[in-house]
Every structure is written in structure tokens, then in C-alpha cells.
Motif scaffolding. Structure first.
Motif, PDB file in Angstrom:
ATOM      1  N   ALA A 110       0.829  -1.206   0.000  1.00 16.16           N
ATOM      2  CA  ALA A 110       0.000   0.000   0.000  1.00 16.16           C
ATOM      3  C   ALA A 110       0.864   1.257   0.000  1.00 16.16           C
ATOM      4  CB  ALA A 110      -0.932  -0.015   1.208  1.00 16.16           C
ATOM      5  N   TRP A 113       2.556   1.647  -3.617  1.00 14.92           N
ATOM      6  CA  TRP A 113       1.740   2.023  -4.765  1.00 14.92           C
ATOM      7  C   TRP A 113       0.713   3.114  -4.465  1.00 14.92           C
ATOM      8  CZ3 TRP A 113       3.949   0.319  -8.895  1.00 14.92           C
ATOM      9  CH2 TRP A 113       4.594  -0.912  -8.900  1.00 14.92           C
ATOM     10  N   GLY A 114       0.527   3.444  -3.206  1.00 19.76           N
ATOM     11  CA  GLY A 114      -0.542   4.349  -2.845  1.00 19.76           C
ATOM     12  C   GLY A 114      -0.156   5.811  -2.758  1.00 19.76           C
ATOM     13  N   ARG A 155      -4.209   1.927 -10.371  1.00 23.62           N
ATOM     14  CA  ARG A 155      -3.741   0.540 -10.361  1.00 23.62           C
ATOM     15  C   ARG A 155      -4.725  -0.360  -9.618  1.00 23.62           C
ATOM     16  NH1 ARG A 155       1.579  -1.106 -11.055  1.00 23.62           N
ATOM     17  NH2 ARG A 155       2.089  -3.212 -10.321  1.00 23.62           N
ATOM     18  N   ALA A 156      -5.236   0.104  -8.491  1.00 23.63           N
ATOM     19  CA  ALA A 156      -6.195  -0.680  -7.708  1.00 23.63           C
ATOM     20  C   ALA A 156      -7.572  -0.709  -8.367  1.00 23.63           C
ATOM     21  CB  ALA A 156      -6.304  -0.106  -6.296  1.00 23.63           C
ATOM     22  N   THR A 213      -5.190   1.968  -2.062  1.00 24.71           N
ATOM     23  CA  THR A 213      -4.754   0.749  -2.752  1.00 24.71           C
ATOM     24  C   THR A 213      -5.558  -0.481  -2.355  1.00 24.71           C
ATOM     25  OG1 THR A 213      -3.156   0.347  -0.991  1.00 24.71           O
ATOM     26  CG2 THR A 213      -2.383   1.575  -2.905  1.00 24.71           C
ATOM     27  N   CYS A 257      -2.221  -9.071  -6.556  1.00 24.19           N
ATOM     28  CA  CYS A 257      -2.695  -8.513  -5.297  1.00 24.19           C
ATOM     29  C   CYS A 257      -2.330  -9.406  -4.124  1.00 24.19           C
ATOM     30  CB  CYS A 257      -4.207  -8.310  -5.336  1.00 24.19           C
ATOM     31  SG  CYS A 257      -5.124  -9.843  -5.699  1.00 24.19           S
ATOM     32  N   THR A 271      -5.351  -5.853  -1.394  1.00 19.93           N
ATOM     33  CA  THR A 271      -4.439  -4.747  -1.680  1.00 19.93           C
ATOM     34  C   THR A 271      -3.707  -5.013  -2.983  1.00 19.93           C
ATOM     35  OG1 THR A 271      -4.111  -4.200   0.654  1.00 19.93           O
ATOM     36  CG2 THR A 271      -2.430  -3.433  -0.888  1.00 19.93           C
TER      37      THR A 271
END
Length: 273
Positions: A110, A113-114, A155-156, A213, A257, A271
Motif C-alpha cells: 500500500a 503504490w498508494g 492501479r487498484a 490501494t 494482489c 491490496t
């Protein structure tokens, strides 16, 4: 250099003669190769579905319409005669063992990528370059959100879309009426986390949901996809859960994920990675 008609004809026969000699000397090059497509069941047994001729597949045009009745046509949805192809439900060996990713592992992804945690929903709505709105969608249903806001990093959002679409595909090939997955929690602001901790002291202060994410998909409720006035057979939630578990496992094994099976919350905690 201009090629005469006589030279063209002689060249054509020379090439034809060469291919004929190759086939006579090495006859195995013309034999069809076959392979068996199999899948492992929950009990570890292998189930063979169909022998597919690789030579047929190689000859199949890429733009050929799905469902066309040809010997070369092979798809996941239709048999060669155009009838709907059905496959069995296998589910997974065990939910907690198949989806064991704890909060510390998901938190690392998270943070990678968040986005930075936002103060409230107003701050999230201003971050349009980093977050996308998650609303009505053909492949999933967003439940009435409590202590979360409908935003994810792109992305999520793509991951959620793919899970819902793959669930649709799985239901179709298994001959099960269509249902949507239900998303119960998405992104949380600092304000949401504080409100949640007042009701549940065990709630994590540094939640993966803060980074846009992570989302939760419930496994005990589904949204029926049905036209007005349509009547069809009912499907048990357990059956839909078995199918969705296969989809979740495949997404996790493809490194899309991390997933935690939440027993008490009745959801998969997911996630992106």
C-alpha cells in the motif's frame, strides 16, 4: 533485374519439389500435435477437459468470430459445435490458507503504490491526478459506504474491475446466472479511521485503506444481474463464494494482489501489488 515467365515457373516447381522431398524424408513434420488441458481440483486430483489440436489452433485466424462452428475453433466459452462450454466448480483447498496475507505485508504494498493519506473526503476529491472515483460499474456493485470514500489509485481500480469481469466470465463458463460482487469498503481518510476506532478499538490506525490501494469484497452477499420481469433459478451464496474464491486465488497467484480472508467481517481484504 526482370524475371521472365519461364524463370518464375521453374522457380515455383523447384520450391514445390524441395517441400515434397522434406515431407518424404521427415514425415513427422506433418503430424498433428495434441495436448491435454487439465486443471487441479481442490482435492489435488487432475481433471482432463479436452484434447486440443495445436496444429488446428495455429491455423485459427485471430479475428474469427467467437462461436463459429469450425473444427479449428477453440474458446473458453464455446465448444466446436457452437454450444456453450461448461466447467466444474473447484473452489480452493481452504480460505484461510489460500488467502493468508496479513496487514504488514499488505501495508508495504500500500505504501509503495498508494498516495499519502488524506484528511477527509474533500481532500480526496481534489486529488484527481492521483485518485479515480469508484462508482456504478457493470462488473461490481458498491455498497453503501460507512467510514470509507469511493476513491482508489488507478492501479487498484483496474484490479477491482478485472476481478469483477473475471467473476462474470467464470459464472458464464460454469453455467451460473450472472451476479455482481459487492464492494463494502474502499479508501479511508484520517477522519474515517478516527471515527472507526471510536466504535472498534481494535481497528488499525495505520490502515492499508488510507493509501487508496485497498478494498474489501464481501463473500456472503452478491448483487443479482437480472432484466426487469425476468425469472430464473436462484443461486446459493455458497456456490457464488466457491466461484469467486477461484477468481481471487488466480489473481493472487498472478501477483496482482495480496488477499486476506476476513472471518468476522465476512469479506476478502485486498491490496494491489
Amino acid at each position: 533485374m526482370k524475371i521472365t515467365k519461364r524463370q518464375y515457373i521453374l522457380g515455383f516447381f523447384a520450391v514445390t519439389l524441395l517441400f515434397t522431398l522434406v515431407r518424404l524424408i521427415f514425415p513427422s513434420v506433418t503430424h498433428n500435435r495434441t495436448t491435454t488441458v487439465s486443471s487441479s481440483s481442490a482435492d489435488g486430483k487432475s481433471a482432463d477437459y479436452e484434447k486440443v489440436s495445436l496444429s488446428d489452433v495455429e491455423r485459427t485466424p485471430a479475428a474469427q468470430p467467437v462461436g463459429m462452428e469450425t473444427d479449428a475453433m477453440q474458446t473458453v466459452f464455446f465448444n466446436k459445435d457452437g454450444s456453450l462450454r461448461k466447467s466444474r466448480i473447484y473452489s480452493v483447498p481452504g480460505y484461510e490458507t489460500s488467502f493468508p496475507d496479513q496487514n504488514d505485508i499488505q501495508l508495504t504494498a500500500a505504501q509503495q503504490w498508494g498516495v499519502k493519506p488524506v484528511a477527509d473526503s474533500a481532500a480526496a476529491s481534489k486529488s484527481k491526478k492521483l485518485l479515480v472515483y469508484v462508482g456504478a460499474n457493470p462488473y461490481f456493485y458498491v455498497d453503501r459506504l460507512h467510514n470509507s470514500i469511493p476513491y482508489l489509485v488507478p492501479r487498484a481500480a483496474v484490479l477491482l474491475q478485472d476481478i469483477g469481469r473475471n467473476f462474470f466470465d467464470s459464472l458464464q463458463v460454469k453455467g451460473i446466472p450472472l451476479h455482481k460482487i459487492i464492494v463494502t469498503s474502499i479508501m479511508r481518510s484520517r477522519k474515517d479511521v478516527e471515527a472507526l476506532r471510536k466504535k472498534n478499538r481494535n481497528a488499525t490506525f495505520n490502515s492499508c485503506h488510507l493509501y487508496g490501494t485497498t478494498f474489501d469484497v464481501c463473500y456472503n452477499r452478491y448483487k443479482t444481474v437480472m432484466a426487469p420481469g425476468e425469472h430464473r433459478r436462484e443461486v446459493r451464496n455458497d456456490t457464488l463464494k466457491y466461484v469467486l474464491a477461484e477468481v481471487m486465488r488466480d489473481m493472487r497467484e498472478r501477483n496482482r494482489c495480496y488477499i486476506k480472508y476476513e472471518v468476522h467481517q465476512g469479506c476478502w481484504h485486498i491490496t494491489v501489488r
